[in-house]
Design a protein around this motif. Structure first.
Motif, short mmCIF file in Angstrom:
data_model
loop_
_atom_site.label_atom_id
_atom_site.label_comp_id
_atom_site.label_asym_id
_atom_site.label_seq_id
_atom_site.Cartn_x
_atom_site.Cartn_y
_atom_site.Cartn_z
N ALA A 195 27.16 -74.36 -0.78
CA ALA A 195 27.29 -73.83 -2.15
C ALA A 195 27.35 -72.32 -2.10
CB ALA A 195 26.11 -74.28 -3.01
N ALA A 196 27.97 -71.75 -3.14
CA ALA A 196 28.05 -70.29 -3.25
C ALA A 196 27.91 -69.90 -4.71
CB ALA A 196 29.37 -69.78 -2.70
N ILE A 197 27.33 -68.73 -4.92
CA ILE A 197 27.24 -68.16 -6.27
C ILE A 197 27.77 -66.74 -6.20
CG2 ILE A 197 24.81 -67.48 -5.94
CD1 ILE A 197 24.46 -68.06 -8.99
N PHE A 198 28.65 -66.42 -7.13
CA PHE A 198 29.36 -65.15 -7.09
C PHE A 198 28.70 -64.13 -8.00
CE2 PHE A 198 32.84 -66.56 -4.51
CZ PHE A 198 32.82 -67.92 -4.69
N SER A 199 28.92 -62.87 -7.68
CA SER A 199 28.27 -61.81 -8.43
C SER A 199 28.88 -61.66 -9.81
CB SER A 199 28.37 -60.49 -7.66
OG SER A 199 29.71 -60.18 -7.36
N VAL A 200 30.20 -61.87 -9.92
CA VAL A 200 30.87 -61.69 -11.20
C VAL A 200 30.78 -62.97 -12.00
CG1 VAL A 200 33.05 -61.15 -12.34
CG2 VAL A 200 32.43 -60.01 -10.20
N GLY A 201 30.10 -62.94 -13.12
CA GLY A 201 30.03 -64.09 -14.00
C GLY A 201 29.15 -65.22 -13.51
N SER A 202 28.53 -65.04 -12.34
CA SER A 202 27.66 -66.07 -11.77
C SER A 202 28.38 -67.40 -11.59
CB SER A 202 26.40 -66.27 -12.63
OG SER A 202 25.63 -65.10 -12.67
N SER A 203 29.65 -67.37 -11.34
CA SER A 203 30.36 -68.62 -11.09
C SER A 203 29.90 -69.21 -9.76
CB SER A 203 31.87 -68.39 -11.08
OG SER A 203 32.22 -67.46 -10.08
N THR A 204 30.10 -70.51 -9.62
CA THR A 204 29.60 -71.22 -8.45
C THR A 204 30.68 -72.14 -7.90
OG1 THR A 204 28.72 -72.99 -9.84
CG2 THR A 204 27.23 -71.20 -9.28
N ASN A 205 30.55 -72.48 -6.63
CA ASN A 205 31.33 -73.58 -6.11
C ASN A 205 30.53 -74.34 -5.06
OD1 ASN A 205 31.70 -72.17 -3.71
ND2 ASN A 205 33.72 -71.43 -4.28
N TYR A 206 30.99 -75.57 -4.81
CA TYR A 206 30.22 -76.51 -4.00
C TYR A 206 31.12 -77.28 -3.05
CZ TYR A 206 26.74 -75.68 -7.60
OH TYR A 206 25.85 -75.09 -8.47
N ALA A 207 30.54 -77.69 -1.94
CA ALA A 207 31.22 -78.64 -1.07
C ALA A 207 31.37 -79.97 -1.82
CB ALA A 207 30.42 -78.85 0.21
N ASP A 208 32.44 -80.68 -1.56
CA ASP A 208 32.67 -81.96 -2.25
C ASP A 208 31.51 -82.93 -2.03
OD1 ASP A 208 36.30 -82.09 -1.70
OD2 ASP A 208 35.08 -81.10 -3.24
#
Length: 115
Positions: A48-61
């Motif tokens: 998983a990752a969380i980004f600095s801009v807008g706190s968007s996230t993404n995840y492994a399937d």
């Protein structure tokens, strides 16, 4: 720069754990923060990752819908909430960031999912 993970342990299938990554030497809200894991005999994989801009996230399937990454700016800490854990989630979990082109890692925390 230091990253210190905690919160791992032994949990039964279907259970939950919350991992913490306490950061020092930089501000977590200003950089991408990631959780990786490495199971025995396997390569380290991005969870998983969380980004600095807008706190968007993404995840492994493999963890979508079960894991949630978040951060507490006041505590300068990143979390990984893990629900509906499966035996295949067993691994050492690492916190990571990249600052000025250099990778920084914590020491890791063991998560074991077993009955």
């Amino acid at each position: 720069v230091q990253l210190v993970e905690s919160g791992g342990g032994l949990v039964q299938p279907g259970g939950s754990l919350r991992l913490s990554c306490a950061a020092s030497g930089f501000t977590v809200s200003s950089y991408v923060m990631r959780w990786y894991r490495q199971a025995p005999g396997k390569e380290r994989e991005l969870v998983a990752a969380i980004f600095s801009v807008g706190s968007s996230t993404n995840y492994a399937d493999s963890v979508k819908g079960r894991f949630t990454i978040s951060r507490d700016n006041a505590k300068n800490t990143v979390y990984l909430q893990m629900n509906s854990l499966k035996p295949e989630d067993t691994a050492v979990y690492y916190c990571n960031t990249v600052l000025w082109g250099r990778d920084y890692w914590g020491q890791g925390t063991q998560v074991t999912v077993s009955s």
